[in-house]
Scaffold this motif. Structure first.
Motif, PDB file in Angstrom:
ATOM      1  N   MET A   1      28.792  79.302 -84.501  1.00  0.00           N
ATOM      2  CA  MET A   1      28.696  78.397 -83.351  1.00  0.00           C
ATOM      3  C   MET A   1      27.898  79.060 -82.232  1.00  0.00           C
ATOM      4  SD  MET A   1      30.384  75.625 -84.191  1.00  0.00           S
ATOM      5  CE  MET A   1      30.919  74.792 -82.699  1.00  0.00           C
ATOM      6  N   THR A   2      27.099  78.253 -81.537  1.00  0.00           N
ATOM      7  CA  THR A   2      26.298  78.731 -80.414  1.00  0.00           C
ATOM      8  C   THR A   2      26.620  77.902 -79.187  1.00  0.00           C
ATOM      9  OG1 THR A   2      24.506  79.289 -81.934  1.00  0.00           O
ATOM     10  CG2 THR A   2      23.947  79.177 -79.612  1.00  0.00           C
ATOM     11  N   SER A   3      26.653  78.550 -78.044  1.00  0.00           N
ATOM     12  CA  SER A   3      26.940  77.799 -76.812  1.00  0.00           C
ATOM     13  C   SER A   3      25.983  78.221 -75.701  1.00  0.00           C
ATOM     14  CB  SER A   3      28.393  78.006 -76.367  1.00  0.00           C
ATOM     15  OG  SER A   3      28.618  79.364 -76.056  1.00  0.00           O
ATOM     16  N   GLN A   4      25.827  77.328 -74.746  1.00  0.00           N
ATOM     17  CA  GLN A   4      24.963  77.595 -73.594  1.00  0.00           C
ATOM     18  C   GLN A   4      25.544  76.885 -72.385  1.00  0.00           C
ATOM     19  OE1 GLN A   4      20.749  77.062 -74.315  1.00  0.00           O
ATOM     20  NE2 GLN A   4      20.319  76.631 -72.154  1.00  0.00           N
ATOM     21  N   GLU A   5      25.495  77.551 -71.242  1.00  0.00           N
ATOM     22  CA  GLU A   5      26.005  76.965 -70.006  1.00  0.00           C
ATOM     23  C   GLU A   5      24.852  76.578 -69.104  1.00  0.00           C
ATOM     24  OE1 GLU A   5      28.817  79.552 -68.155  1.00  0.00           O
ATOM     25  OE2 GLU A   5      30.180  79.564 -69.882  1.00  0.00           O
ATOM     26  N   LEU A   6      25.038  75.506 -68.342  1.00  0.00           N
ATOM     27  CA  LEU A   6      24.032  75.096 -67.370  1.00  0.00           C
ATOM     28  C   LEU A   6      24.716  74.496 -66.156  1.00  0.00           C
ATOM     29  CD1 LEU A   6      22.281  71.797 -68.407  1.00  0.00           C
ATOM     30  CD2 LEU A   6      24.147  72.707 -69.741  1.00  0.00           C
ATOM     31  N   CYS A   7      24.018  74.565 -65.040  1.00  0.00           N
ATOM     32  CA  CYS A   7      24.529  74.051 -63.763  1.00  0.00           C
ATOM     33  C   CYS A   7      23.598  72.957 -63.283  1.00  0.00           C
ATOM     34  CB  CYS A   7      24.601  75.187 -62.738  1.00  0.00           C
ATOM     35  SG  CYS A   7      25.184  74.664 -61.110  1.00  0.00           S
ATOM     36  N   LEU A   8      24.143  71.762 -63.024  1.00  0.00           N
ATOM     37  CA  LEU A   8      23.338  70.634 -62.574  1.00  0.00           C
ATOM     38  C   LEU A   8      23.339  70.567 -61.046  1.00  0.00           C
ATOM     39  CD1 LEU A   8      24.387  67.871 -65.134  1.00  0.00           C
ATOM     40  CD2 LEU A   8      22.447  69.440 -65.247  1.00  0.00           C
ATOM     41  N   LEU A   9      22.152  70.621 -60.475  1.00  0.00           N
ATOM     42  CA  LEU A   9      22.002  70.565 -59.020  1.00  0.00           C
ATOM     43  C   LEU A   9      21.125  69.381 -58.632  1.00  0.00           C
ATOM     44  CD1 LEU A   9      21.417  74.376 -58.362  1.00  0.00           C
ATOM     45  CD2 LEU A   9      23.520  73.072 -57.951  1.00  0.00           C
ATOM     46  N   PRO A  10      21.399  68.758 -57.461  1.00  0.00           N
ATOM     47  CA  PRO A  10      22.458  69.090 -56.509  1.00  0.00           C
ATOM     48  C   PRO A  10      23.840  68.656 -57.020  1.00  0.00           C
ATOM     49  CG  PRO A  10      21.340  67.114 -55.812  1.00  0.00           C
ATOM     50  CD  PRO A  10      20.580  67.619 -57.007  1.00  0.00           C
ATOM     51  N   ALA A  11      24.876  69.313 -56.499  1.00  0.00           N
ATOM     52  CA  ALA A  11      26.251  69.010 -56.918  1.00  0.00           C
ATOM     53  C   ALA A  11      26.748  67.769 -56.186  1.00  0.00           C
ATOM     54  CB  ALA A  11      27.161  70.201 -56.628  1.00  0.00           C
ATOM     55  N   ASP A  12      26.191  66.631 -56.579  1.00  0.00           N
ATOM     56  CA  ASP A  12      26.483  65.341 -55.948  1.00  0.00           C
ATOM     57  C   ASP A  12      27.507  64.607 -56.820  1.00  0.00           C
ATOM     58  OD1 ASP A  12      26.333  62.489 -55.434  1.00  0.00           O
ATOM     59  OD2 ASP A  12      24.548  62.897 -54.237  1.00  0.00           O
ATOM     60  N   ASN A  13      28.680  64.333 -56.269  1.00  0.00           N
ATOM     61  CA  ASN A  13      29.748  63.715 -57.057  1.00  0.00           C
ATOM     62  C   ASN A  13      29.371  62.342 -57.587  1.00  0.00           C
ATOM     63  OD1 ASN A  13      31.496  65.875 -56.843  1.00  0.00           O
ATOM     64  ND2 ASN A  13      32.469  65.117 -54.964  1.00  0.00           N
ATOM     65  N   ASP A  14      28.650  61.546 -56.781  1.00  0.00           N
ATOM     66  CA  ASP A  14      28.236  60.213 -57.226  1.00  0.00           C
ATOM     67  C   ASP A  14      27.271  60.312 -58.405  1.00  0.00           C
ATOM     68  OD1 ASP A  14      29.796  58.923 -55.344  1.00  0.00           O
ATOM     69  OD2 ASP A  14      28.191  58.817 -53.850  1.00  0.00           O
ATOM     70  N   ARG A  15      26.319  61.226 -58.312  1.00  0.00           N
ATOM     71  CA  ARG A  15      25.358  61.386 -59.406  1.00  0.00           C
ATOM     72  C   ARG A  15      26.027  61.941 -60.664  1.00  0.00           C
ATOM     73  NH1 ARG A  15      19.800  64.168 -57.602  1.00  0.00           N
ATOM     74  NH2 ARG A  15      19.536  63.976 -59.873  1.00  0.00           N
ATOM     75  N   LEU A  16      26.961  62.852 -60.477  1.00  0.00           N
ATOM     76  CA  LEU A  16      27.681  63.397 -61.630  1.00  0.00           C
ATOM     77  C   LEU A  16      28.538  62.337 -62.303  1.00  0.00           C
ATOM     78  CD1 LEU A  16      28.740  66.851 -60.138  1.00  0.00           C
ATOM     79  CD2 LEU A  16      27.276  66.509 -62.139  1.00  0.00           C
ATOM     80  N   SER A  17      29.153  61.472 -61.493  1.00  0.00           N
ATOM     81  CA  SER A  17      29.943  60.376 -62.048  1.00  0.00           C
ATOM     82  C   SER A  17      29.058  59.409 -62.816  1.00  0.00           C
ATOM     83  CB  SER A  17      30.674  59.645 -60.916  1.00  0.00           C
ATOM     84  OG  SER A  17      31.375  58.523 -61.416  1.00  0.00           O
ATOM     85  N   ASN A  18      27.883  59.091 -62.270  1.00  0.00           N
ATOM     86  CA  ASN A  18      26.904  58.223 -62.929  1.00  0.00           C
ATOM     87  C   ASN A  18      26.458  58.855 -64.243  1.00  0.00           C
ATOM     88  OD1 ASN A  18      24.813  56.471 -63.595  1.00  0.00           O
ATOM     89  ND2 ASN A  18      23.442  57.205 -61.995  1.00  0.00           N
ATOM     90  N   PHE A  19      26.203  60.167 -64.214  1.00  0.00           N
ATOM     91  CA  PHE A  19      25.716  60.867 -65.409  1.00  0.00           C
ATOM     92  C   PHE A  19      26.773  60.900 -66.516  1.00  0.00           C
ATOM     93  CE2 PHE A  19      25.676  64.990 -67.663  1.00  0.00           C
ATOM     94  CZ  PHE A  19      24.575  64.747 -68.466  1.00  0.00           C
ATOM     95  N   CYS A  20      27.996  61.241 -66.167  1.00  0.00           N
ATOM     96  CA  CYS A  20      29.053  61.387 -67.187  1.00  0.00           C
ATOM     97  C   CYS A  20      29.552  60.052 -67.711  1.00  0.00           C
ATOM     98  CB  CYS A  20      30.223  62.177 -66.617  1.00  0.00           C
ATOM     99  SG  CYS A  20      29.819  63.897 -66.209  1.00  0.00           S
ATOM    100  N   GLY A  21      29.513  59.000 -66.863  1.00  0.00           N
ATOM    101  CA  GLY A  21      30.002  57.691 -67.272  1.00  0.00           C
ATOM    102  C   GLY A  21      31.507  57.580 -67.127  1.00  0.00           C
ATOM    103  N   GLN A  22      31.970  56.352 -67.177  1.00  0.00           N
ATOM    104  CA  GLN A  22      33.408  56.116 -67.065  1.00  0.00           C
ATOM    105  C   GLN A  22      34.140  56.765 -68.229  1.00  0.00           C
ATOM    106  OE1 GLN A  22      34.476  51.992 -66.879  1.00  0.00           O
ATOM    107  NE2 GLN A  22      36.472  52.392 -65.964  1.00  0.00           N
ATOM    108  N   LEU A  23      35.125  57.600 -67.907  1.00  0.00           N
ATOM    109  CA  LEU A  23      35.895  58.338 -68.913  1.00  0.00           C
ATOM    110  C   LEU A  23      34.987  59.193 -69.803  1.00  0.00           C
ATOM    111  CD1 LEU A  23      38.431  55.541 -69.977  1.00  0.00           C
ATOM    112  CD2 LEU A  23      38.778  57.395 -68.312  1.00  0.00           C
ATOM    113  N   ASP A  24      33.883  59.689 -69.205  1.00  0.00           N
ATOM    114  CA  ASP A  24      32.922  60.568 -69.903  1.00  0.00           C
ATOM    115  C   ASP A  24      32.279  59.908 -71.121  1.00  0.00           C
ATOM    116  OD1 ASP A  24      33.340  62.581 -68.063  1.00  0.00           O
ATOM    117  OD2 ASP A  24      34.784  63.661 -69.302  1.00  0.00           O
ATOM    118  N   THR A  25      32.114  58.578 -71.072  1.00  0.00           N
ATOM    119  CA  THR A  25      31.546  57.879 -72.243  1.00  0.00           C
ATOM    120  C   THR A  25      30.104  58.315 -72.522  1.00  0.00           C
ATOM    121  OG1 THR A  25      30.963  56.043 -70.770  1.00  0.00           O
ATOM    122  CG2 THR A  25      32.999  55.829 -72.044  1.00  0.00           C
ATOM    123  N   HIS A  26      29.346  58.633 -71.476  1.00  0.00           N
ATOM    124  CA  HIS A  26      27.961  59.064 -71.684  1.00  0.00           C
ATOM    125  C   HIS A  26      27.913  60.427 -72.385  1.00  0.00           C
ATOM    126  CE1 HIS A  26      26.643  56.376 -68.058  1.00  0.00           C
ATOM    127  NE2 HIS A  26      26.930  55.683 -69.137  1.00  0.00           N
TER     128      HIS A  26
END
Length: 325
Positions: A1-26
């Motif tokens: 198994m291989t893993s990689q970490e990344l940080c999404l900027l800017p740390a905007d809660n609205d944009r993160l919610s849009n990106f992840c989707g309701q209940l993380d469906t995206h």
């Protein structure tokens, strides 16, 4: 198994919610398509997969999708389109594509961009070549992108008119005689082109341009003897032309004109004794300088995901049974 970490900027809660989707469906949609696992806490994400390539591609897709949340509301369809090039079989090419500058066509509808490597290449070729072939299955954007390029060329005064051409061949059934004048008889065959025009320009504007002859409907059978200058010509469903018709069409091109020929050689509706002009011409002029060719595949389909699977199923069946299209 291989893993990689990344940080999404800017740390905007609205944009993160849009990106992840309701209940993380995206996130679940990305996981299912790319065979990885995605964990996150706030704007910190960790991607885990069986190999480094799948993890790399997933990270690239995540960054691309998050960047789009600045202006767009993410949907399942947009995520599907963004991942079209993210197949496991073509990962390295995809990474290069993500970094590559996108080609955008300006229309009244807004910016229209090619989805993935082939569509981007198709747009570049149309801009730089006078005669262009787009060959591949339904749903790959061949006709839609050609119409977008035609509208931009007209609006920037590179051409004076748009000419829509299509052979009048029924798809496997006889429709009988159609009423009306020549344009009305050919209209049903040009509906996909009209739909794209209406979407990009609006119904009323398209009708005015048709009345003024700025947009012209030209039955292929009536093209002989014409020389088309300062025009953007689209020949759709070219697989249903005869060898004589495609030769006649290609020799109509005048100065200041661009021609785009689209077709799918797996869906030929000509009588069995007639050879498809598109299939024939691809062999005849493949080495002619100044002509571009773009070949689309099942993975380029940008319609419902099931369309892509259906096209792939037909391709597999024809290969297994040695059936030639």
């Amino acid at each position: 198994m291989t893993s990689q970490e990344l940080c999404l900027l800017p740390a905007d809660n609205d944009r993160l919610s849009n990106f992840c989707g309701q209940l993380d469906t995206h996130l679940r949609q990305i996981e299912k398509r790319l065979h990885v696992e995605i964990a996150n806490r706030g704007n910190q994400f960790k991607v885990t997969g069986l190999d480094s390539s799948s993890v790399q591609v997933t990270c690239a897709v995540i960054q691309k999708l998050f960047a789009s949340t600045e202006n767009d509301e993410l949907t399942a369809e947009l995520i599907h389109l963004a991942m079209q090039d993210a197949s496991i079989d073509d990962m390295l090419e995809t990474l290069a594509t993500v970094a590559e500058q996108e080609v955008a066509i300006k229309t009244k509808l807004g910016l229209i961009k090619g989805r993935g490597t082939n569509q981007q290449a198709y747009l570049r070729k149309i801009v730089t070549h006078d005669i262009n072939f787009g060959v591949g299955p339904a749903g790959t954007g061949k006709t839609y992108l050609a119409v977008a390029c035609a509208i931009e060329a007209l609006q920037t005064e590179k051409v004076r008119k748009i000419i829509l051409v299509r052979p009048a061949v029924e798809a496997g059934e006889k429709l009988g005689f159609l009423p009306g004048d020549m344009a009305q008889k050919v209209d049903p065959y040009l509906r996909p082109l009209y739909d794209a025009l209406h979407e990009m320009l609006g119904f009323e504007r398209v009708e005015k341009m048709l009345d003024k002859g700025i947009i012209e409907v030209a039955p292929l059978a009536f093209m002989r003897g014409r020389t088309l200058n300062d025009a953007f010509i689209i020949l759709d469903e070219a697989q249903n032309t005869t060898t004589e018709q495609i030769k006649m069409f290609l020799t109509r091109l005048g100065f200041g004109s661009t021609a785009v020929i689209t077709g799918d050689i797996t869906q030929i509706d000509l009588p069995s004794e007639k050879m498809s002009g598109l299939r024939h011409v691809l062999g005849v002029i493949k080495d002619v300088e100044g002509i571009s060719f773009t070949f689309f595949e099942a993975r380029d389909v940008v319609r419902h995901p099931l369309v892509q699977r259906i096209v792939s199923a037909y391709e597999d069946y024809e290969q297994k049974n040695n059936i030639k299209p």
